[in-house]
Design a protein around this motif. Sequence first.
Motif: not given
Length: 458
Positions: A231-240
Amino acid sequence: MSHYPMFANLRGRAVLLVGAGQVAERKAAALLQVGAVLRVVAETLNPQFQSWSDSGRIEWLGGVFREDCLNGVFLAVAATDDRDLNQRVFQSAEARGTFCNVVDTTDLCSFIVPAVVDRSPVQIAVSSGGTSPVLARKWRQIIEMLVPLHTGKMAQLAGKWRDRVKEATRNAEERRHFWEKLFDSRFSSLAAQGDMAAAESELAAQLAGYAPHKGEVVLVGAGPGDAGLLTVHALQAIQAADVVFYDALVSDEIMATVRKDAEKISVGKRAGCHHVQQEETNRLLVEHAQAGRRVVRLKGGDPFVFGRGGEEAQVLRQAGIPYRIVPGVTAALGATAYAGIPLTHRDCAQSALFVTGHSKHDGEQPDWRTLALSNQTLVVYMGTLRASVIAEKLVEYGRSADTPVAVISNGTLPNQSVQTGRLQNLPELAEDAPRPALMVIGEVAALRDELKWFGEAA
């Protein structure tokens, strides 16, 4: 990756351009824009080149290319319709160890020019490695729409304040947290309005009131393996994330999305293999969050579907650690879809039941009578080692030994494999299946042959 991406500083450096036609003119304009000292070899100059020559913006070396034209040159570009000449330029540059690009001729290039989204000083380059420039330009156009025009203005202010932010924060992690929070705040809105004085005042105010970042934990579902299912939220959390604790079931493709400077710690669990105890994983999550780090607990599938996410959230709550849950595509949904097996179907399955093949050592026995009901799909996680017991009990409590079954290994990944058969031979299918594997029991498994679309047998 066939090419090493980099941005070259050409300001004040000599660049040789061979050719003076329309294509060469576009190359010349881009080179002059970044401050290159441009030397041109061409039999004749078109009006634009002539204007540049008259104003002293380029040096015209005449119409004959000689090897000494490359003396003192940082890189060379050949943009003529004479392939023999282009090849001579490339070979001469290669002999000198000078970078050379022959326009639209990949095999005569030691560097290639990407499609660029320009929000100076921010630049985003998109390249296909020379295989498909049109595709690279297509993605540049898509990205161009996503990157705000005021991005460059924000970057300029950030550069101006970079040293002061460095002095006001304790380490690289704190600095990154400050900037990320700033770029998502009113600072961005003011820059978008063109009020850079107010934007700078906002930056100063946020820095003056800066407090060290408090750590948090994000329990992230990585899905069954295909990174496209994040998900978009997953990718954002991983990259942060500053640190990522990941399971053995998280694919390499998904791990490649983790920031290069983030710490990656394996706490994987897989049947029959050594793994980090859950209690140690809980302790590490709390420890890193209390140190002010942004922690991602990356789990295959969904954190709250046989992923112990609930247990970890309880530990975090008791320790007073802020946490968030990012759901993922659980294997029962993702792997069966990629296998071409619907979980429900009006003709043969009005419900689907997800169960785990094992529980705590002192756990109660499953309700086999409910599991054995017909007209439902049974999806068994982590059950291949107990396939014999599962098949025996289901038949004992009324499920037909002729019920269709499927065992899905490496679901959604390029090496996905699906074995189908009947409940009576489920133990043999499970024994032969690569792990990790998901077992599907029910009439819908027979639809695999009709609906398969992905993988080795599609």
